[in-house]
Write an enzyme that holds these catalytic residues in place. Structure first.
Site, PDB file in Angstrom:
ATOM      1  N   GLU A  47       0.668  -1.420  -0.243  1.00 43.72           N
ATOM      2  CA  GLU A  47      -0.390   0.177   0.033  1.00 43.72           C
ATOM      3  C   GLU A  47       0.535   1.205  -0.238  1.00 43.72           C
ATOM      4  OE1 GLU A  47      -3.741   0.269   0.390  1.00 43.72           O
ATOM      5  OE2 GLU A  47      -4.023  -2.169  -0.343  1.00 43.72           O
ATOM      6  N   HIS A  98      -4.738   1.893   6.817  1.00 47.24           N
ATOM      7  CA  HIS A  98      -3.284   2.016   6.944  1.00 47.24           C
ATOM      8  C   HIS A  98      -2.298   2.997   8.223  1.00 47.24           C
ATOM      9  CE1 HIS A  98      -4.320   2.716   2.256  1.00 47.24           C
ATOM     10  NE2 HIS A  98      -3.827   1.960   2.516  1.00 47.24           N
ATOM     11  N   CYS A 136      -2.783  11.736   3.081  1.00 42.45           N
ATOM     12  CA  CYS A 136      -3.469  10.554   2.506  1.00 42.45           C
ATOM     13  C   CYS A 136      -2.755  11.065   1.171  1.00 42.45           C
ATOM     14  CB  CYS A 136      -4.535  10.036   2.525  1.00 42.45           C
ATOM     15  SG  CYS A 136      -5.221   8.968   3.484  1.00 42.45           S
TER      16      CYS A 136
END
Length: 464
Positions: free
Chosen positions: A192, A267, A386
């Site tokens: 990721e 995450h 993000c």
């Protein structure tokens, strides 16, 4: 000159210019198809807002305003373009045929979930674009890039090929930059990107330690979360570290707390953020909190400054709802740090009180809190952290960048005008089948590549 000699020269140059290394935050431009489809398993905000009407224009302008504000405050700021969406090639590969209008109509009737996936604007969250190792840490002195395979979800699995082209177009000088292929797109190597990676160091130009955080072991027996899937594997983190030439003394591998994943911490950057020697983290961030801190302290050249937020101060629910830890932690010339948080933090009493306590405590470098409105992104489950990919670059490396991607007043004005010309201010789920949306998006992206001077990075440009 041989490649080895060039690398040695670059390493020497980077060492000489170490004091000129700065971190550039490359934010993703929000794409024209920004919508609320609730595609991300384990992302509480994404699911909560599924089906709402989005405002792509507002979303893009909110992102640009954040970039502009930080650039004007003196922080180095770059931009990354969005992906080509709707992804008509993906629809064709899945058996839909005919014109764009015909394929969209077929998908809307036969497989609406697939249509929503190929229209996702998720590439805006460039923390997932890649993992980056600066030249100060790599064996050949070059900045290393590995695009994340994002295989854990179909809508993001569509991104790595274009991401790789974008990164290679911008970081194009082989004397300064090295590009690696994404890991095999299998569950065992689920990657990721930088959302699960933090580099800790004294200064950006000094050697650092890389904290890789994973949620599960593909070939191990670590306890798994019960409610939501763990996306990052330890095997993927270790493989990226090997690609970048990082050795045992430069790396720490830590497992996410499974209870945090089940609370919506999909995450690590939803529960912890690091910058320089500072690690701001929630007490439930790591399965082995003390072991993680001990390993970092052992390997870091400079003392670690852990800033722990206890569960009693901020619950996991509040941490996820406000994205307190999905914030940007930025270094200032005087040694202090600024924390850029989403507006949701200000309206939550427990979180806002905790943030004020951090500033007043005086035992850590965090001296300022800046609140930014990115609610269009937040509703889809992505905060300020993000939206950006962190790349530490020396002066020589910044000079070697291709394209027009470092934000200036002129570029900001052009991008604002571009958004206002091409973006809709309303996009409902049923609008994703509108064939005009395809033409609007391709026209906008074609113009954007001229503005950013990146050449033919999109499939429709390369196939023309």
């Amino acid at each position: 000159m041989t490649r080895q000699a060039q690398a040695a020269q670059v390493a020497t140059e980077n060492e000489r210019m170490g004091e000129n290394v700065c971190e550039v935050n490359f934010d993703g431009l929000v794409g024209p198809t920004h919508n609320y489809s609730g595609l991300a398993a384990g992302n509480v905000a994404s699911k909560r807002h599924a089906g709402l009407v989005s405002n792509p224009r507002e979303a893009a302008l909110q992102g640009l305003e954040k970039m502009h504000a930080l650039s004007r405050a003196g922080y180095a700021q770059g931009v990354l373009p969005p992906q080509q969406r709707p992804d008509m090639a993906a629809l064709h590969a899945l058996g839909f045929s005919g014109s764009h209008a015909a394929m969209l109509e077929q998908a809307a009737k036969q497989a609406p979930a697939i249509l929503r996936a190929v229209c996702s604007a998720s590439s805006m969250w460039t923390a997932n674009a890649a993992t980056v190792t600066p030249g100060a840490d790599s064996p050949d002195g070059r900045v290393q890039f590995t695009p994340a395979n994002l295989q854990s979800s179909f809508h993001r699995y569509l991104e790595p090929a274009t991401t790789g082209r974008v990164l290679q177009a911008i970081f194009n000088d082989p004397c300064h930059f090295a590009h690696h292929a994404p890991l095999p797109a299998t569950p065992a190597f689920s990657d990721e990107g930088a959302a699960n990676h933090t580099r800790l160091c004294a200064d950006y130009g000094n050697a650092g330690v890389h904290l890789f955080v994973y949620g599960r072991e593909a070939f191990g027996s670590a306890p798994a979360p019960k409610r939501f899937p763990a996306r990052q594997t330890r095997e993927a983190s270790e493989a990226v570290a090997r690609q970048h030439g990082l050795i045992e003394s430069q790396t720490v591998f830590a497992r996410q707390h499974p209870d945090a994943i089940d609370a919506g911490v999909f995450h690590n950057d939803v529960i912890a953020v690091g910058n320089g020697p500072v690690l701001l983290y929630h007490a439930m961030a790591f399965a082995d909190e003390q072991g993680t801190l001990d390993a970092l302290r052992e390997k870091m050249p400079e003392p670690l400054i852990p800033v722990r937020v206890p569960l009693e101060a901020v619950s996991l629910e509040d941490a996820v709802a406000t994205y307190l830890f999905n914030s940007q932690l930025l270094s200032n010339p005087d040694g202090s740090m600024t924390l850029v948080v989403p507006g949701e933090c200000e309206t939550n009493e427990a979180v806002w009180r905790t943030l004020q306590d951090l500033v007043l405590a005086g035992h850590n470098p965090i001296g300022e809190i800046i609140v930014k409105d990115v609610k269009q992104s937040m509703r889809n489950g992505g905060g300020p952290a993000c939206l950006r990919l962190r790349v530490a670059l020396s002066e020589a490396e910044r000079a070697a960048l291709s394209g027009r991607v470092l934000l200036t007043e002129a570029l900001y004005a052009e991008l604002v005008g571009w958004v206002k010309r091409h973006y809709r201010d309303r996009l409902a789920p049923e609008d994703l089948a509108d064939p005009l949306l395809v033409e609007e998006s391709l026209t906008a992206l074609d113009e954007l590549t001229w503005i950013l001077q990146l050449g033919a990075i999109y499939p429709f440009q390369r196939d023309a």
